[in-house]
Design a protein around this motif. Structure first.
Motif, PDB file in Angstrom:
ATOM      1  N   LEU A  19     -56.640  99.753  46.163  1.00  0.00           N
ATOM      2  CA  LEU A  19     -56.189  99.744  47.553  1.00  0.00           C
ATOM      3  C   LEU A  19     -55.072  98.727  47.760  1.00  0.00           C
ATOM      4  CD1 LEU A  19     -56.476 100.634  50.510  1.00  0.00           C
ATOM      5  CD2 LEU A  19     -58.277  98.915  50.767  1.00  0.00           C
ATOM      6  N   SER A  20     -55.219  97.552  47.171  1.00  0.00           N
ATOM      7  CA  SER A  20     -54.206  96.508  47.336  1.00  0.00           C
ATOM      8  C   SER A  20     -52.863  96.929  46.761  1.00  0.00           C
ATOM      9  CB  SER A  20     -54.678  95.210  46.663  1.00  0.00           C
ATOM     10  OG  SER A  20     -55.797  94.680  47.343  1.00  0.00           O
ATOM     11  N   GLN A  21     -52.872  97.567  45.593  1.00  0.00           N
ATOM     12  CA  GLN A  21     -51.619  97.994  44.986  1.00  0.00           C
ATOM     13  C   GLN A  21     -50.963  99.108  45.796  1.00  0.00           C
ATOM     14  OE1 GLN A  21     -50.052  96.492  42.272  1.00  0.00           O
ATOM     15  NE2 GLN A  21     -48.388  97.736  43.116  1.00  0.00           N
ATOM     16  N   VAL A  22     -51.741 100.050  46.274  1.00  0.00           N
ATOM     17  CA  VAL A  22     -51.199 101.112  47.118  1.00  0.00           C
ATOM     18  C   VAL A  22     -50.557 100.511  48.369  1.00  0.00           C
ATOM     19  CG1 VAL A  22     -51.826 103.044  48.624  1.00  0.00           C
ATOM     20  CG2 VAL A  22     -52.683 102.965  46.276  1.00  0.00           C
ATOM     21  N   ALA A  23     -51.233  99.529  48.975  1.00  0.00           N
ATOM     22  CA  ALA A  23     -50.685  98.895  50.175  1.00  0.00           C
ATOM     23  C   ALA A  23     -49.374  98.187  49.865  1.00  0.00           C
ATOM     24  CB  ALA A  23     -51.704  97.913  50.753  1.00  0.00           C
ATOM     25  N   GLN A  31     -43.144  96.509  48.888  1.00  0.00           N
ATOM     26  CA  GLN A  31     -43.183  95.478  47.855  1.00  0.00           C
ATOM     27  C   GLN A  31     -43.086  96.101  46.460  1.00  0.00           C
ATOM     28  OE1 GLN A  31     -46.504  92.809  48.422  1.00  0.00           O
ATOM     29  NE2 GLN A  31     -46.165  92.704  50.621  1.00  0.00           N
ATOM     30  N   GLY A  32     -43.033  97.413  46.409  1.00  0.00           N
ATOM     31  CA  GLY A  32     -42.862  98.163  45.177  1.00  0.00           C
ATOM     32  C   GLY A  32     -42.165  99.463  45.520  1.00  0.00           C
ATOM     33  N   ASP A  33     -42.515 100.520  44.853  1.00  0.00           N
ATOM     34  CA  ASP A  33     -41.887 101.818  45.068  1.00  0.00           C
ATOM     35  C   ASP A  33     -42.893 102.748  45.752  1.00  0.00           C
ATOM     36  OD1 ASP A  33     -40.576 104.223  44.928  1.00  0.00           O
ATOM     37  OD2 ASP A  33     -39.846 103.921  42.894  1.00  0.00           O
ATOM     38  N   ALA A  34     -42.484 103.340  46.870  1.00  0.00           N
ATOM     39  CA  ALA A  34     -43.367 104.266  47.581  1.00  0.00           C
ATOM     40  C   ALA A  34     -43.826 105.405  46.684  1.00  0.00           C
ATOM     41  CB  ALA A  34     -42.657 104.823  48.806  1.00  0.00           C
ATOM     42  N   ALA A  35     -42.956 105.825  45.764  1.00  0.00           N
ATOM     43  CA  ALA A  35     -43.324 106.905  44.852  1.00  0.00           C
ATOM     44  C   ALA A  35     -44.521 106.530  43.997  1.00  0.00           C
ATOM     45  CB  ALA A  35     -42.138 107.268  43.961  1.00  0.00           C
ATOM     46  N   CYS A  36     -44.644 105.243  43.673  1.00  0.00           N
ATOM     47  CA  CYS A  36     -45.794 104.790  42.880  1.00  0.00           C
ATOM     48  C   CYS A  36     -47.084 104.934  43.695  1.00  0.00           C
ATOM     49  CB  CYS A  36     -45.608 103.343  42.453  1.00  0.00           C
ATOM     50  SG  CYS A  36     -44.189 103.070  41.375  1.00  0.00           S
ATOM     51  N   ALA A  37     -47.035 104.543  44.969  1.00  0.00           N
ATOM     52  CA  ALA A  37     -48.212 104.672  45.823  1.00  0.00           C
ATOM     53  C   ALA A  37     -48.637 106.138  45.920  1.00  0.00           C
ATOM     54  CB  ALA A  37     -47.932 104.112  47.207  1.00  0.00           C
ATOM     55  N   LEU A  38     -47.682 107.027  46.070  1.00  0.00           N
ATOM     56  CA  LEU A  38     -47.994 108.453  46.171  1.00  0.00           C
ATOM     57  C   LEU A  38     -48.565 108.992  44.863  1.00  0.00           C
ATOM     58  CD1 LEU A  38     -44.855 109.531  48.203  1.00  0.00           C
ATOM     59  CD2 LEU A  38     -47.214 109.512  49.044  1.00  0.00           C
ATOM     60  N   THR A  39     -48.045 108.490  43.752  1.00  0.00           N
ATOM     61  CA  THR A  39     -48.567 108.901  42.439  1.00  0.00           C
ATOM     62  C   THR A  39     -50.014 108.445  42.273  1.00  0.00           C
ATOM     63  OG1 THR A  39     -46.385 108.875  41.409  1.00  0.00           O
ATOM     64  CG2 THR A  39     -48.278 108.657  39.940  1.00  0.00           C
ATOM     65  N   TRP A  40     -50.277 107.208  42.650  1.00  0.00           N
ATOM     66  CA  TRP A  40     -51.637 106.681  42.521  1.00  0.00           C
ATOM     67  C   TRP A  40     -52.603 107.437  43.440  1.00  0.00           C
ATOM     68  CZ3 TRP A  40     -53.097 101.042  41.274  1.00  0.00           C
ATOM     69  CH2 TRP A  40     -52.392 100.609  40.156  1.00  0.00           C
ATOM     70  N   LEU A  41     -52.203 107.658  44.683  1.00  0.00           N
ATOM     71  CA  LEU A  41     -53.067 108.385  45.615  1.00  0.00           C
ATOM     72  C   LEU A  41     -53.313 109.807  45.120  1.00  0.00           C
ATOM     73  CD1 LEU A  41     -51.595 107.188  49.033  1.00  0.00           C
ATOM     74  CD2 LEU A  41     -53.880 106.670  48.151  1.00  0.00           C
ATOM     75  N   SER A  42     -52.271 110.447  44.615  1.00  0.00           N
ATOM     76  CA  SER A  42     -52.423 111.818  44.103  1.00  0.00           C
ATOM     77  C   SER A  42     -53.388 111.860  42.924  1.00  0.00           C
ATOM     78  CB  SER A  42     -51.063 112.377  43.689  1.00  0.00           C
ATOM     79  OG  SER A  42     -50.191 112.475  44.787  1.00  0.00           O
ATOM     80  N   SER A  43     -53.309 110.849  42.075  1.00  0.00           N
ATOM     81  CA  SER A  43     -54.184 110.800  40.902  1.00  0.00           C
ATOM     82  C   SER A  43     -55.650 110.716  41.312  1.00  0.00           C
ATOM     83  CB  SER A  43     -53.805 109.600  40.027  1.00  0.00           C
ATOM     84  OG  SER A  43     -54.722 109.450  38.956  1.00  0.00           O
ATOM     85  N   TRP A  44     -55.947 109.812  42.229  1.00  0.00           N
ATOM     86  CA  TRP A  44     -57.348 109.672  42.652  1.00  0.00           C
ATOM     87  C   TRP A  44     -57.786 110.876  43.485  1.00  0.00           C
ATOM     88  CZ3 TRP A  44     -60.198 104.514  43.630  1.00  0.00           C
ATOM     89  CH2 TRP A  44     -60.081 103.702  42.498  1.00  0.00           C
ATOM     90  N   ALA A  45     -56.858 111.456  44.229  1.00  0.00           N
ATOM     91  CA  ALA A  45     -57.187 112.653  45.005  1.00  0.00           C
ATOM     92  C   ALA A  45     -57.564 113.809  44.084  1.00  0.00           C
ATOM     93  CB  ALA A  45     -56.012 113.041  45.890  1.00  0.00           C
TER      94      ALA A  45
END
Length: 302
Positions: A63-67, A73-87
């Motif tokens: 959760l902290s990394q996605v936030a 503080q990073g790349d939005a594409a990374c957050a979307l990749t992580w969320l998609s993976s867990w989804a």
């Protein structure tokens, strides 16, 4: 030639700085435990707390990394990749070991949905379908567990309401927004005339802490749902005044109160009500979508 090579190296270096780490393995089950040792749930058992922190760390870290990524503080594409993976792996839809595990799930869902709101427009159609479908499954599971519970409703109910409301905000599903509105009005109906929340006043030396903790999701829900209610004004006023001077709650409960600030309550409330912002250090809470000082796209600003 040298200039061209330098440009290429700069581009490569820039690309490398935004390389995403591989998403961690999804957690289907959640193993968490309560860590209070007294009847008021106000005294922490250090060993139990340490065990709970260790067991839930992979989810908290996710959760902290996605936030961080969703808040720039990073790349939005990374957050979307992580969320998609867990989804895709249907994370957090397995076995819940205890009530504390359900708490972790709803806190995580709310934080993920609020972070996702900041980057939703950058998601591909397939990412949106995958992530939002997962959020809805988690919201349905949260509602089912919450509605099945018997007994009093306290801050945990309000955080469930925020999680489901945030899912309604990013998916546009009215049933989630309606459920969140039900939670908000239930909380305001429980409130005492002066703004105190009865269940939180039962927390002995942590009564002020939990008054603030309970009021925080309610204030943000009201902004997302665009609800203006005089009872919320009373709730916030009582919480702020008690934070500045805890003696009233100390007298009410018979316990000295741990000091706690109230800006987490007022930051979204003031934006929604058109009041001047409160001054203080930057607020960061992954369970609330990261930066509280930067308005969330789901908020209604006056």
């Amino acid at each position: 030639m040298v200039k061209r090579l330098t440009c290429i190296l700069l581009v490569l270096a820039s690309s490398a700085s935004y390389a995403c780490d591989a998403p961690p393995p999804a957690r289907s089950d959640i193993d968490a435990n309560s860590y209070y040792s007294d009847k008021h749930h106000s005294v922490i058992d250090p060993a139990l707390r340490a065990r709970n922190i260790a067991n839930t760390k992979p989810i908290e870290d996710f959760l902290s990394q996605v936030a961080r990524d969703a808040n720039g503080q990073g790349d939005a594409a990374c957050a979307l990749t992580w969320l998609s993976s867990w989804a895709e792996q249907k994370a957090m839809l397995g076995k819940m070991s205890s009530e504390q595990a359900y708490y972790v799930r709803k806190w995580t869902l709310g934080g993920m949905a609020l972070s996702y709101a900041r980057i939703q427009q950058q998601a591909t159609p397939s990412q949106r379908a995958l992530i939002e479908g997962w959020f809805k499954a988690l919201a349905d599971a949260t509602i089912a567990h919450s509605d099945a519970k018997q007994g009093g409703r306290n801050n945990h109910y309000y955080w469930e309401g925020l999680a489901v409301t945030a899912v309604g905000g990013v998916t546009g599903e009215a049933r989630y927004l309606d459920w969140g509105r039900k939670v908000l009005y239930h909380a305001l109906g429980q409130m005492e005339a002066d703004g105190a929340l009865p269940a939180e006043m039962e927390r002995a030396g942590k009564a002020l802490h939990y008054q603030v903790y309970a009021a925080t999701p309610l204030a943000l829900m009201a902004s997302i749902l665009d609800v203006h209610d005089a009872r919320l004004d009373t709730l916030v006023a009582f919480t702020v005044a008690s934070s500045a001077d805890p003696s009233g709650i100390a007298k009410r409960t018979g316990f000295e109160q741990e000091p706690v600030g109230s800006r987490e309550v007022t930051v979204a409330y003031n934006r929604h009500e058109g009041k001047p912002p409160t001054v203080g250090k930057a607020l960061w809470q992954p369970r609330l979508g990261g930066s509280l000082d930067v308005p969330n796209p789901l908020e209604h600003l006056k």
